[in-house]
Design a protein around this motif. Structure first.
Motif, PDB file in Angstrom:
ATOM      1  N   GLY A 194      16.571  15.536  -2.727  1.00 24.21           N
ATOM      2  CA  GLY A 194      17.991  15.232  -2.575  1.00 24.21           C
ATOM      3  C   GLY A 194      18.218  13.746  -2.333  1.00 24.21           C
ATOM      4  O   GLY A 194      17.494  13.113  -1.557  1.00 24.21           O
ATOM      5  N   VAL A 232       0.858  -1.189   0.000  1.00 22.30           N
ATOM      6  CA  VAL A 232       0.000   0.000   0.000  1.00 22.30           C
ATOM      7  C   VAL A 232       0.894   1.239   0.000  1.00 22.30           C
ATOM      8  O   VAL A 232       1.603   1.514   0.959  1.00 22.30           O
ATOM      9  N   GLY A 288       7.399   1.732  -0.886  1.00 24.71           N
ATOM     10  CA  GLY A 288       6.469   0.727  -1.388  1.00 24.71           C
ATOM     11  C   GLY A 288       6.891   0.165  -2.734  1.00 24.71           C
ATOM     12  O   GLY A 288       6.853  -1.044  -2.958  1.00 24.71           O
ATOM     13  N   ALA A 295      -3.135   5.607  -3.913  1.00 19.88           N
ATOM     14  CA  ALA A 295      -4.309   6.480  -3.993  1.00 19.88           C
ATOM     15  C   ALA A 295      -4.158   7.489  -5.136  1.00 19.88           C
ATOM     16  O   ALA A 295      -5.146   7.959  -5.694  1.00 19.88           O
ATOM     17  N   GLY A 302      14.689  10.928   3.997  1.00 12.56           N
ATOM     18  CA  GLY A 302      14.063   9.646   4.278  1.00 12.56           C
ATOM     19  C   GLY A 302      13.994   8.722   3.079  1.00 12.56           C
ATOM     20  O   GLY A 302      13.517   7.601   3.197  1.00 12.56           O
ATOM     21  N   VAL A 358      12.985   8.449   9.251  1.00  9.78           N
ATOM     22  CA  VAL A 358      13.481   9.705   8.671  1.00  9.78           C
ATOM     23  C   VAL A 358      14.575  10.220   9.582  1.00  9.78           C
ATOM     24  O   VAL A 358      14.462  10.146  10.812  1.00  9.78           O
ATOM     25  N   ALA A 398       9.065  22.897   4.024  1.00 11.80           N
ATOM     26  CA  ALA A 398       8.427  23.338   2.779  1.00 11.80           C
ATOM     27  C   ALA A 398       9.467  23.372   1.675  1.00 11.80           C
ATOM     28  O   ALA A 398      10.647  23.632   1.921  1.00 11.80           O
ATOM     29  N   LYS A 401       5.400  14.819  -4.919  1.00 14.75           N
ATOM     30  CA  LYS A 401       5.494  14.530  -3.487  1.00 14.75           C
ATOM     31  C   LYS A 401       6.344  15.638  -2.889  1.00 14.75           C
ATOM     32  O   LYS A 401       7.432  15.920  -3.398  1.00 14.75           O
ATOM     33  N   LEU A 420       6.874  15.873   9.181  1.00 16.11           N
ATOM     34  CA  LEU A 420       7.798  14.743   9.054  1.00 16.11           C
ATOM     35  C   LEU A 420       7.989  14.037  10.395  1.00 16.11           C
ATOM     36  O   LEU A 420       8.719  14.537  11.259  1.00 16.11           O
ATOM     37  N   ARG A 465      10.709  14.288  -7.466  1.00 12.17           N
ATOM     38  CA  ARG A 465       9.998  13.065  -7.064  1.00 12.17           C
ATOM     39  C   ARG A 465       8.961  12.661  -8.105  1.00 12.17           C
ATOM     40  O   ARG A 465       8.571  11.497  -8.176  1.00 12.17           O
ATOM     41  N   ALA A 491       2.931   3.715  -3.283  1.00 14.52           N
ATOM     42  CA  ALA A 491       3.972   3.508  -4.306  1.00 14.52           C
ATOM     43  C   ALA A 491       4.985   4.649  -4.298  1.00 14.52           C
ATOM     44  O   ALA A 491       5.430   5.109  -5.340  1.00 14.52           O
ATOM     45  N   GLY A 510      15.982  15.453   7.972  1.00 12.82           N
ATOM     46  CA  GLY A 510      14.701  15.161   7.323  1.00 12.82           C
ATOM     47  C   GLY A 510      14.801  14.307   6.085  1.00 12.82           C
ATOM     48  O   GLY A 510      13.827  14.174   5.355  1.00 12.82           O
TER      49      GLY A 510
HETATM   50  C1  LIG Z   1       9.666  19.260   2.610  1.00 14.91           C
HETATM   51  C2  LIG Z   1      10.313  17.905   2.638  1.00 14.91           C
HETATM   52  C3  LIG Z   1      11.601  17.770   2.117  1.00 14.91           C
HETATM   53  C4  LIG Z   1      12.224  16.514   2.107  1.00 14.91           C
HETATM   54  N1  LIG Z   1      13.444  16.411   1.504  1.00 14.91           N
HETATM   55  C5  LIG Z   1      14.039  15.215   1.413  1.00 14.91           C
HETATM   56  C6  LIG Z   1      15.253  15.073   0.696  1.00 14.91           C
HETATM   57  O1  LIG Z   1      15.773  16.028   0.114  1.00 14.91           O
HETATM   58  N2  LIG Z   1      15.830  13.844   0.649  1.00 14.91           N
HETATM   59  C7  LIG Z   1      15.267  12.763   1.261  1.00 14.91           C
HETATM   60  O2  LIG Z   1      15.871  11.685   1.230  1.00 14.91           O
HETATM   61  N3  LIG Z   1      14.084  12.854   1.910  1.00 14.91           N
HETATM   62  C8  LIG Z   1      13.439  14.049   1.987  1.00 14.91           C
HETATM   63  N4  LIG Z   1      12.215  14.144   2.602  1.00 14.91           N
HETATM   64  C9  LIG Z   1      11.598  12.929   3.146  1.00 14.91           C
HETATM   65  C10 LIG Z   1      11.047  12.038   2.013  1.00 14.91           C
HETATM   66  O3  LIG Z   1      10.174  12.796   1.207  1.00 14.91           O
HETATM   67  C11 LIG Z   1      10.305  10.830   2.599  1.00 14.91           C
HETATM   68  O4  LIG Z   1      11.088  10.263   3.621  1.00 14.91           O
HETATM   69  C12 LIG Z   1      10.013   9.770   1.530  1.00 14.91           C
HETATM   70  O5  LIG Z   1       9.101  10.241   0.575  1.00 14.91           O
HETATM   71  C13 LIG Z   1       9.430   8.501   2.173  1.00 14.91           C
HETATM   72  O6  LIG Z   1       8.994   7.617   1.189  1.00 14.91           O
HETATM   73  P1  LIG Z   1       7.771   6.608   1.461  1.00 14.91           P
HETATM   74  O7  LIG Z   1       7.773   5.658   0.325  1.00 14.91           O
HETATM   75  O8  LIG Z   1       7.831   6.080   2.840  1.00 14.91           O
HETATM   76  O9  LIG Z   1       6.457   7.519   1.452  1.00 14.91           O
HETATM   77  P2  LIG Z   1       5.874   8.516   0.341  1.00 14.91           P
HETATM   78  O10 LIG Z   1       6.919   8.919  -0.606  1.00 14.91           O
HETATM   79  O11 LIG Z   1       5.146   9.565   1.102  1.00 14.91           O
HETATM   80  O12 LIG Z   1       4.823   7.651  -0.439  1.00 14.91           O
HETATM   81  C14 LIG Z   1       3.598   7.265   0.147  1.00 14.91           C
HETATM   82  C15 LIG Z   1       2.618   6.906  -0.963  1.00 14.91           C
HETATM   83  O13 LIG Z   1       1.472   6.305  -0.356  1.00 14.91           O
HETATM   84  C16 LIG Z   1       0.316   6.737  -1.049  1.00 14.91           C
HETATM   85  N5  LIG Z   1      -0.812   6.562  -0.098  1.00 14.91           N
HETATM   86  C17 LIG Z   1      -1.012   7.209   1.062  1.00 14.91           C
HETATM   87  N6  LIG Z   1      -2.090   6.719   1.681  1.00 14.91           N
HETATM   88  C18 LIG Z   1      -2.582   5.732   0.888  1.00 14.91           C
HETATM   89  C19 LIG Z   1      -3.672   4.833   0.991  1.00 14.91           C
HETATM   90  N7  LIG Z   1      -4.495   4.821   2.063  1.00 14.91           N
HETATM   91  N8  LIG Z   1      -3.905   3.954  -0.009  1.00 14.91           N
HETATM   92  C20 LIG Z   1      -3.080   3.928  -1.094  1.00 14.91           C
HETATM   93  N9  LIG Z   1      -2.010   4.757  -1.237  1.00 14.91           N
HETATM   94  C21 LIG Z   1      -1.778   5.623  -0.252  1.00 14.91           C
HETATM   95  C22 LIG Z   1       0.596   8.174  -1.413  1.00 14.91           C
HETATM   96  O14 LIG Z   1      -0.192   8.596  -2.517  1.00 14.91           O
HETATM   97  C23 LIG Z   1       2.100   8.092  -1.758  1.00 14.91           C
HETATM   98  O15 LIG Z   1       2.297   7.872  -3.132  1.00 14.91           O
HETATM   99  C24 LIG Z   1      11.568  15.384   2.663  1.00 14.91           C
HETATM  100  C25 LIG Z   1      10.278  15.516   3.194  1.00 14.91           C
HETATM  101  C26 LIG Z   1       9.648  16.770   3.182  1.00 14.91           C
HETATM  102  C27 LIG Z   1       8.244  16.881   3.748  1.00 14.91           C
END
Ligand SMILES: Cc1cc2nc3c(=O)[nH]c(=O)nc-3n(C[C@H](O)[C@H](O)[C@H](O)COP(=O)(O)OP(=O)(O)OC[C@H]3O[C@@H](n4cnc5c(N)ncnc54)[C@H](O)[C@@H]3O)c2cc1C
Length: 433
Positions: free
Chosen positions: A61, A24, A30, A49, A326, A319, A196, A56, A295, A115, A26, A324
């Motif tokens: 970075g 759940v 995921g 979703a 992740g 994270v 932001a 994103k 975060l 992203r 992508a 920050g």
């Molecule tokens: C402002 C900001 C700057 C950042 N800068 C960096 C950086 O420069 N470098 C870095 O390494 N990290 C950075 N991060 C952190 C990074 O963005 C996250 O750690 C990373 O995206 C985590 O990946 P993830 O796959 O866990 O989740 P996500 O990338 O958030 O993916 C989650 C996915 O789940 C989907 N989803 C959510 N709920 C549901 C549901 N109920 N059913 C189906 N789908 C669902 C969403 O649509 C999304 O596509 C930053 C974060 C922020 C907020």
């Protein structure tokens, strides 16, 4: 391949009746998990979703650890024509230091990719390996048999449909709606972030350094408990991102705790920051596509696994509390979760133990330090002398970049682990518990 050898499904709303592994979300976590699980011969459904390519909120970075993990996943070539970042250009209190990424276990370079592009590439890899992708459909509920998930209820355009599952990998990001249904709780006594980002056109988009300002000031000159960044994205080709040409990702992040919440409006701070670095970074326009997000950091969550489910990436608060980042943790936890699937029948404690083993010490020490940095007097007290020491700054970059591994035996690595052990001992609530 999928169990019935059918061609990969990349439909928007077609929800299959059952699957071996349901992933759940992508995002990088995921999609990496789906790619690994499909490559291991599992029948995988990857559900999101959103409809891809999707944006994103992120700094975009990629640390050397993220670059290494993308290579491991099989996406090394994807970065060939992307920016190659040699290190960090750190600024603050009238001083600056250029600090190269350390050479050693990880590549000596990072990168930066929007992203919109990166996440679409990882999910396409998962689909090419046989994962069936369902887009525009949200996981909204679960049906349990005893303490195991029997079905996940998915809501799409055609209403609610159950998918029968053997295993579920929950990678639904910061808010983790599905995780919450399964009992996930986020604890805010330890440091968390608010951040932001925006895009700006620039004549320095092909720079080989990531700018990082450790002294962040608001429009009225007040010192804020946070940092600013400038990440060069290179010459972005026209594509799904509604901007192209030489672009920078600029952003500001602030640290907060339940006791010291960050009550700041990020938009004016980011606009002020972009103006402040405008000349230095040859910025030729105003910030576009400005978005912000919370975060959770440093494993500050409980309820991250059950007998047949695991939370990964942001959903598990994986994270780095010091900057920050992740993406590397999301990719790694996607890989580790699939490795565990292969030899565990009940993930409840094994997944938590594995995350504690990999990240527990560093998360505990880093979030304690991050908590200190939310105190207004700490930032200049540490920052002003610290930034003048090249040696100290290269240690900071190694720690901030999550570039110390359990196998490293040098003084810095040993000191960091000792700090982690001491910190964990006095934690009211250690990471992931
Ligand atoms: C402002 C900001 C700057 C950042 N800068 C960096 C950086 O420069 N470098 C870095 O390494 N990290 C950075 N991060 C952190 C990074 O963005 C996250 O750690 C990373 O995206 C985590 O990946 P993830 O796959 O866990 O989740 P996500 O990338 O958030 O993916 C989650 C996915 O789940 C989907 N989803 C959510 N709920 C549901 C549901 N109920 N059913 C189906 N789908 C669902 C969403 O649509 C999304 O596509 C930053 C974060 C922020 C907020």
């Amino acid at each position: 391949m999928s169990s019935d050898d059918s061609p990969p499904l990349d439909a928007r709303h077609t929800v299959p009746e059952r699957t071996d592994v349901l992933v759940v979300g992508a995002g990088p976590g995921g999609s990496a998990a789906a790619a690994y699980a499909a490559a291991a011969g599992r029948d995988v459904v990857l559900l999101d979703a959103a409809t891809f390519p999707r944006d994103k909120t992120c700094g975009d970075g990629l640390t050397p650890r993220a670059v290494a993990e993308l290579g491991h996943l099989g996406l090394g070539d994807f970065l060939t024509h992307r920016p190659r970042i040699d290190g960090l250009a750190l600024h603050g209190w009238g001083a600056h230091q250029l600090v190269r990424w350390p050479s050693g276990r990880f590549p000596a370079y990072g990168s930066a990719v929007s992203r919109m592009e990166l996440d679409d590439a990882i999910r396409a890899l998962a689909v090419s390996r046989g994962a069936r992708m369902v887009q525009g459909a949200k996981a909204v509920d679960v049906t349990m048999t005893g303490d195991r998930i029997a079905e996940v209820v998915v809501e799409g355009e055609s209403g609610r449909t159950p998918i029968a599952v053997d295993e579920v990998i929950v990678a639904d990001g910061v808010r983790s709606g599905l995780g919450k249904k399964l009992g996930r709780e986020w604890h805010r006594e330890t440091a968390y972030g608010v951040a932001a980002r925006a895009y700006v056109p620039s004549g320095r988009a092909d720079d080989h350094w990531m700018g990082s300002h450790l002294e962040l000031r608001g429009p009225d000159g007040e010192l804020l408990p946070g940092y600013g960044w400038v990440f060069p994205l290179g010459d972005v080709a026209p594509g799904p991102l509604p901007l192209s040409g030489g672009l920078l990702n600029v952003g500001v992040g602030a640290l907060a705790t339940a006791k010291r919440p960050a009550h700041m409006a990020l938009r004016p701070i980011l606009e002020h920051y972009a103006a402040m670095v405008g000349d230095e970074w040859a910025i030729t326009g105003t910030p576009q596509l400005l978005t912000s997000a919370l975060l959770p950091m440093g494993g500050a969550v409980t309820g991250i696994a059950g007998p047949n489910w695991m939370l990964i990436g942001d959903a598990a608060a994986c994270v780095n509390p010091l900057n920050g980042e992740g993406i590397d943790y999301a990719l790694e936890t996607g890989r580790l979760a699939v490795e565990l699937l292969a030899d565990s029948t009940d993930h409840t404690t094994r997944w938590r133990d594995l995350l504690v083993e990999h990240y527990g010490l560093a998360f505990s020490a880093a979030r304690r330090l991050a908590g200190l940095l939310t105190m207004p007097q700490t930032v200049p007290a540490l920052g002003r002398p610290g930034i003048r020491s090249a040696r100290l700054m290269s240690m900071v970059v190694r720690v901030m970049g999550n570039l110390i591994t359990p196998d490293d035996a040098d003084l810095v690595a040993r000191a960091w682990r000792t700090a982690g052990r001491v910190s964990t001992r006095i934690d009211d609530r250690p990471p992931f518990s």
